[in-house]
Design a protein around this motif. Structure first.
Motif, mmCIF file in Angstrom:
data_model
loop_
_atom_site.group_PDB
_atom_site.id
_atom_site.type_symbol
_atom_site.label_atom_id
_atom_site.label_comp_id
_atom_site.label_asym_id
_atom_site.label_seq_id
_atom_site.Cartn_x
_atom_site.Cartn_y
_atom_site.Cartn_z
ATOM 1 N N GLY A 36 23.487 7.745 -20.472
ATOM 2 C CA GLY A 36 22.657 7.116 -21.535
ATOM 3 C C GLY A 36 22.044 8.374 -22.148
ATOM 4 N N ASN A 39 24.259 10.456 -24.261
ATOM 5 C CA ASN A 39 24.828 9.494 -25.244
ATOM 6 C C ASN A 39 23.829 9.616 -26.518
ATOM 7 O OD1 ASN A 39 26.697 7.863 -26.890
ATOM 8 N ND2 ASN A 39 25.482 6.016 -26.125
ATOM 9 N N ARG A 40 22.434 9.532 -25.846
ATOM 10 C CA ARG A 40 21.285 9.498 -26.804
ATOM 11 C C ARG A 40 21.024 10.999 -27.532
ATOM 12 N NH1 ARG A 40 19.276 6.138 -23.294
ATOM 13 N NH2 ARG A 40 18.289 7.873 -21.943
ATOM 14 N N SER A 43 24.060 11.793 -30.244
ATOM 15 C CA SER A 43 23.725 10.591 -31.057
ATOM 16 C C SER A 43 24.943 10.487 -32.277
ATOM 17 C CB SER A 43 22.804 10.015 -31.527
ATOM 18 O OG SER A 43 22.081 10.928 -32.442
ATOM 19 N N SER A 46 30.225 8.896 -31.454
ATOM 20 C CA SER A 46 30.465 7.625 -30.779
ATOM 21 C C SER A 46 30.522 7.526 -29.390
ATOM 22 C CB SER A 46 31.551 6.893 -31.306
ATOM 23 O OG SER A 46 32.863 7.230 -31.043
ATOM 24 N N GLU A 47 30.046 6.429 -28.784
ATOM 25 C CA GLU A 47 30.264 6.231 -27.314
ATOM 26 C C GLU A 47 31.750 6.493 -26.743
ATOM 27 O OE1 GLU A 47 29.340 2.815 -24.309
ATOM 28 O OE2 GLU A 47 27.742 3.046 -25.474
ATOM 29 N N LYS A 48 32.457 5.740 -27.460
ATOM 30 C CA LYS A 48 33.917 5.685 -27.277
ATOM 31 C C LYS A 48 34.391 7.267 -27.112
ATOM 32 C CE LYS A 48 38.287 4.156 -28.741
ATOM 33 N NZ LYS A 48 38.956 3.127 -29.791
ATOM 34 N N LEU A 50 32.584 9.980 -26.731
ATOM 35 C CA LEU A 50 32.070 10.818 -25.673
ATOM 36 C C LEU A 50 32.633 10.514 -24.262
ATOM 37 C CD1 LEU A 50 29.450 12.658 -24.860
ATOM 38 C CD2 LEU A 50 28.102 10.514 -24.659
ATOM 39 N N ILE A 51 33.014 9.165 -24.035
ATOM 40 C CA ILE A 51 33.267 8.791 -23.011
ATOM 41 C C ILE A 51 34.930 9.616 -22.716
ATOM 42 C CG2 ILE A 51 34.786 6.801 -21.682
ATOM 43 C CD1 ILE A 51 32.464 5.158 -22.771
#
Length: 106
Positions: A36, A39-40, A43, A46-48, A50-51
């Motif tokens: 988290g 991710n922040r 920013s 996108s989360e996708k 980053l994963i």
């Protein structure tokens, strides 16, 4: 055309290349991040994405994912010992970037 099989630059770029990987690695060279937090802090990714980037870095053996198997989920990312060998390279890239940015603002 030159055959690039076995090219050391191609091998390195294959691991750290991409739009976001160097930024991820640069942060992880400084400290461990919970997902988290990373991710922040990043920013604009996108989360996708980053994963996916973190998984690719894990597959390359430079990033470690630690899942604490808690509720709520707690997952941390850090550089492996092998990944820490990238730190001098990342510092050189950052220094070049700072010089480049100051050159652009003249």
């Amino acid at each position: 055309m030159e055959d690039q099989a076995g090219c050391p630059i191609k091998a390195a770029v294959g691991v750290i290349g991409g739009k976001w990987k160097t930024g991820i690695l640069y942060r992880l060279a400084k400290r461990t991040y919970r997902f988290g937090e990373l991710n922040r802090e990043m920013s604009w990714i996108s989360e996708k994405v980053l994963i996916r980037q973190l998984r690719e870095l894990q597959d390359a053996g430079v990033v470690e994912r630690r899942d604490f198997r808690e509720v709520p989920p707690k997952v941390e990312y850090s550089l492996t010992e092998y990944g820490m060998s990238l730190e001098p390279l990342l510092e050189h890239i950052a220094e070049w970037g700072r010089k480049h940015l100051s050159r652009e603002t003249r």
